[in-house]
Design a protein around this motif. Sequence first.
Motif, PDB file in Angstrom:
ATOM      1  N   CYS A 105      90.251 -30.027   0.515  1.00 47.93           N
ATOM      2  CA  CYS A 105      89.009 -30.182  -0.284  1.00 47.93           C
ATOM      3  C   CYS A 105      88.897 -31.265  -1.411  1.00 47.93           C
ATOM      4  O   CYS A 105      89.852 -31.793  -1.433  1.00 47.93           O
ATOM      5  CB  CYS A 105      89.051 -28.593  -1.046  1.00 47.93           C
ATOM      6  SG  CYS A 105      90.460 -28.565  -2.276  1.00 47.93           S
ATOM      7  N   GLU A 106      88.017 -31.272  -2.035  1.00 42.35           N
ATOM      8  CA  GLU A 106      87.735 -32.291  -3.283  1.00 42.35           C
ATOM      9  C   GLU A 106      87.035 -31.637  -4.536  1.00 42.35           C
ATOM     10  O   GLU A 106      86.805 -30.114  -4.313  1.00 42.35           O
ATOM     11  CB  GLU A 106      87.005 -33.420  -2.985  1.00 42.35           C
ATOM     12  CG  GLU A 106      85.722 -33.003  -2.270  1.00 42.35           C
ATOM     13  CD  GLU A 106      84.994 -34.333  -1.699  1.00 42.35           C
ATOM     14  OE1 GLU A 106      85.483 -35.018  -1.033  1.00 42.35           O
ATOM     15  OE2 GLU A 106      83.692 -34.438  -2.032  1.00 42.35           O
ATOM     16  N   ASP A 107      86.987 -32.052  -5.770  1.00 40.19           N
ATOM     17  CA  ASP A 107      86.551 -31.694  -6.993  1.00 40.19           C
ATOM     18  C   ASP A 107      85.144 -31.329  -6.466  1.00 40.19           C
ATOM     19  O   ASP A 107      84.609 -31.933  -5.828  1.00 40.19           O
ATOM     20  CB  ASP A 107      86.765 -32.532  -7.879  1.00 40.19           C
ATOM     21  CG  ASP A 107      88.280 -32.737  -8.460  1.00 40.19           C
ATOM     22  OD1 ASP A 107      88.824 -31.819  -9.149  1.00 40.19           O
ATOM     23  OD2 ASP A 107      88.628 -33.779  -8.267  1.00 40.19           O
ATOM     24  N   LYS A 108      84.834 -30.270  -7.078  1.00 42.71           N
ATOM     25  CA  LYS A 108      83.185 -29.921  -7.512  1.00 42.71           C
ATOM     26  C   LYS A 108      83.015 -29.971  -8.907  1.00 42.71           C
ATOM     27  O   LYS A 108      83.476 -29.441  -9.696  1.00 42.71           O
ATOM     28  CB  LYS A 108      83.206 -28.386  -6.925  1.00 42.71           C
ATOM     29  CG  LYS A 108      81.733 -28.010  -6.743  1.00 42.71           C
ATOM     30  CD  LYS A 108      81.190 -26.649  -6.169  1.00 42.71           C
ATOM     31  CE  LYS A 108      79.919 -26.447  -5.980  1.00 42.71           C
ATOM     32  NZ  LYS A 108      79.742 -25.403  -5.253  1.00 42.71           N
ATOM     33  N   SER A 124      93.653 -35.062  -5.051  1.00 45.40           N
ATOM     34  CA  SER A 124      94.301 -36.008  -3.906  1.00 45.40           C
ATOM     35  C   SER A 124      95.530 -36.731  -4.454  1.00 45.40           C
ATOM     36  O   SER A 124      95.670 -36.772  -5.587  1.00 45.40           O
ATOM     37  CB  SER A 124      93.328 -37.002  -3.360  1.00 45.40           C
ATOM     38  OG  SER A 124      93.113 -38.021  -4.337  1.00 45.40           O
ATOM     39  N   ILE A 125      96.411 -36.884  -3.744  1.00 42.17           N
ATOM     40  CA  ILE A 125      97.584 -37.640  -4.027  1.00 42.17           C
ATOM     41  C   ILE A 125      97.233 -38.868  -4.686  1.00 42.17           C
ATOM     42  O   ILE A 125      97.837 -39.231  -5.974  1.00 42.17           O
ATOM     43  CB  ILE A 125      98.410 -38.056  -2.870  1.00 42.17           C
ATOM     44  CG1 ILE A 125     100.086 -38.650  -3.407  1.00 42.17           C
ATOM     45  CG2 ILE A 125      97.839 -38.980  -1.902  1.00 42.17           C
ATOM     46  CD1 ILE A 125     100.994 -37.422  -3.636  1.00 42.17           C
ATOM     47  N   ASN A 126      96.293 -39.682  -4.144  1.00 47.92           N
ATOM     48  CA  ASN A 126      96.073 -40.974  -4.791  1.00 47.92           C
ATOM     49  C   ASN A 126      95.347 -40.784  -6.518  1.00 47.92           C
ATOM     50  O   ASN A 126      95.795 -41.328  -7.565  1.00 47.92           O
ATOM     51  CB  ASN A 126      94.868 -41.658  -4.068  1.00 47.92           C
ATOM     52  CG  ASN A 126      94.688 -42.913  -4.583  1.00 47.92           C
ATOM     53  OD1 ASN A 126      95.444 -43.927  -5.154  1.00 47.92           O
ATOM     54  ND2 ASN A 126      93.438 -43.574  -4.446  1.00 47.92           N
ATOM     55  N   ASN A 127      94.394 -39.543  -6.378  1.00 50.91           N
ATOM     56  CA  ASN A 127      93.911 -39.318  -7.769  1.00 50.91           C
ATOM     57  C   ASN A 127      95.228 -38.892  -8.811  1.00 50.91           C
ATOM     58  O   ASN A 127      94.987 -38.998  -9.954  1.00 50.91           O
ATOM     59  CB  ASN A 127      92.900 -38.242  -7.506  1.00 50.91           C
ATOM     60  CG  ASN A 127      91.641 -38.949  -7.018  1.00 50.91           C
ATOM     61  OD1 ASN A 127      91.320 -40.213  -7.100  1.00 50.91           O
ATOM     62  ND2 ASN A 127      90.691 -38.175  -6.644  1.00 50.91           N
ATOM     63  N   SER A 128      95.906 -38.011  -8.187  1.00 47.74           N
ATOM     64  CA  SER A 128      96.976 -37.709  -8.961  1.00 47.74           C
ATOM     65  C   SER A 128      98.106 -38.744  -9.523  1.00 47.74           C
ATOM     66  O   SER A 128      98.301 -38.535 -10.846  1.00 47.74           O
ATOM     67  CB  SER A 128      97.928 -36.349  -8.120  1.00 47.74           C
ATOM     68  OG  SER A 128      97.215 -35.527  -7.717  1.00 47.74           O
ATOM     69  N   ARG A 129      98.133 -39.730  -8.682  1.00 47.90           N
ATOM     70  CA  ARG A 129      98.910 -40.839  -9.198  1.00 47.90           C
ATOM     71  C   ARG A 129      98.200 -41.656 -10.333  1.00 47.90           C
ATOM     72  O   ARG A 129      98.708 -42.043 -11.329  1.00 47.90           O
ATOM     73  CB  ARG A 129      99.149 -41.742  -8.218  1.00 47.90           C
ATOM     74  CG  ARG A 129     100.128 -41.362  -7.173  1.00 47.90           C
ATOM     75  CD  ARG A 129     100.236 -42.118  -5.950  1.00 47.90           C
ATOM     76  NE  ARG A 129     101.317 -41.547  -4.894  1.00 47.90           N
ATOM     77  CZ  ARG A 129     101.064 -41.826  -3.677  1.00 47.90           C
ATOM     78  NH1 ARG A 129     100.201 -42.609  -3.108  1.00 47.90           N
ATOM     79  NH2 ARG A 129     102.191 -41.342  -2.761  1.00 47.90           N
TER      80      ARG A 129
END
Length: 355
Positions: A105-108, A124-129
């Motif tokens: 999933c992704e943010d709503k 996502s891992i990328n966004n968390s980084r």
Amino acid sequence: MKNLVILGGGYGGMRLLQRLLPNQLPEDIEITLIDRVPYHCLKTEYYALAAGTIADQHIRVPFPEHPRLTIKYGDVTSIDIENNLVHLNNQDPITYDDLVIGLGCEDKYHNVPGAKENTYSIQSINNSRLTYQKLNNLAPGAQVAIVGAGLSGVELASELNESRPDLNISLFDRGQHILSMFPERLSNYVENWFTERHITIINGANITKVEPNVLYNHDTPMDFDIIVWTAGIQPNQVVQQLDVEKDAQGRVVLTIQHNLPTNEHVYVVGDCASLPYAPSAQLAEGQAEQIVQVLLKRWNNEEPPSEFPPIKLKGILGSLGKKHGFGLVADRPIIGRVPRLLKSGVLWMYKYHNG
Ligand SMILES: Cc1cc2nc3c(=O)[nH]c(=O)nc-3n(C[C@H](O)[C@H](O)[C@H](O)COP(=O)(O)OP(=O)(O)OC[C@H]3O[C@@H](n4cnc5c(N)ncnc54)[C@H](O)[C@@H]3O)c2cc1C
């Protein structure tokens, strides 16, 4: 050879591989796993990655190796169900005989203007980084807003407080109590834990707009150095674009056997699937177990099970930093050190069995 294509090596995709590869995969079946990340990521720990209390490598698990498993590194852009094709960014399409969609999933953003553009994410891992970098480069005394006090928002706020006690954290939530899906005793315990640590809780919030470093609560602007969004999820964009029947949350409606009602070769697992429970890693794994049974029967030209027992969910565990936690186990609330120890144990077991 027939090709089973699995989109996404998350909790659902990995469980399929773990069950099929060791000794159940028929000789005439090969598997292609497609993921945009070259290893399995432990999404349940993204809050700690973003807060800076664990290393990136700590939440990676290598994908399994097998002579009939091909791992394709790439970004899925769309699925052509009519022609059995998966389209990838800048790569040739992949054909499948059977397809399992497990893209998570992704943010709503609930149509809040500016929320997508002006907030950070831990979905996502990328966004968390990216969130990790921003949070950990903030000056002492900086103002942090976290929007949404469900499990992810609460875990992020508490972990960040331990990682950076010098930051001022405000947690915004729509409900009258944070963790509104839990019993009140548990919400009170968590709210007290936050109050003792000077984390501000804003209940009854209604975020109406977000601008760069400005959060509008009930139309009143408030300045922040970073705004992190943890206020809702929806299925992956690729699934959003699929022209199939969906439920009110946008998740794909499936048969008992977890395939599309119109196509018995296309299955959906995990956060993108319409199931009678809230999305979770445990649910994705339980559903994957059932999909394995269906695939094995169909590959053997037998009828798949016409019903399954309810998927067993063991409960929910949340952390409040490294020493405290909360949870619901067998419908009973638990608070304090025990749920935190249990949570660490669950993670250790997962890595032990998958690593
Ligand atoms: C902070 C946080 C804490 C959580 N805590 C818990 C918990 O304690 N317990 C629990 O049960 N659940 C928890 N969850 C929920 C849980 O992580 C999800 O329900 C679970 O990850 C869903 O599994 P999945 O297989 O559907 O998808 P995911 O595990 O999200 O996997 C999706 C995979 O698809 C890949 N992918 C996505 N889009 C593309 C694309 N376009 N192209 C190629 N690959 C793509 C991703 O890289 C990923 O590998 C938590 C979630 C968060 C964010």
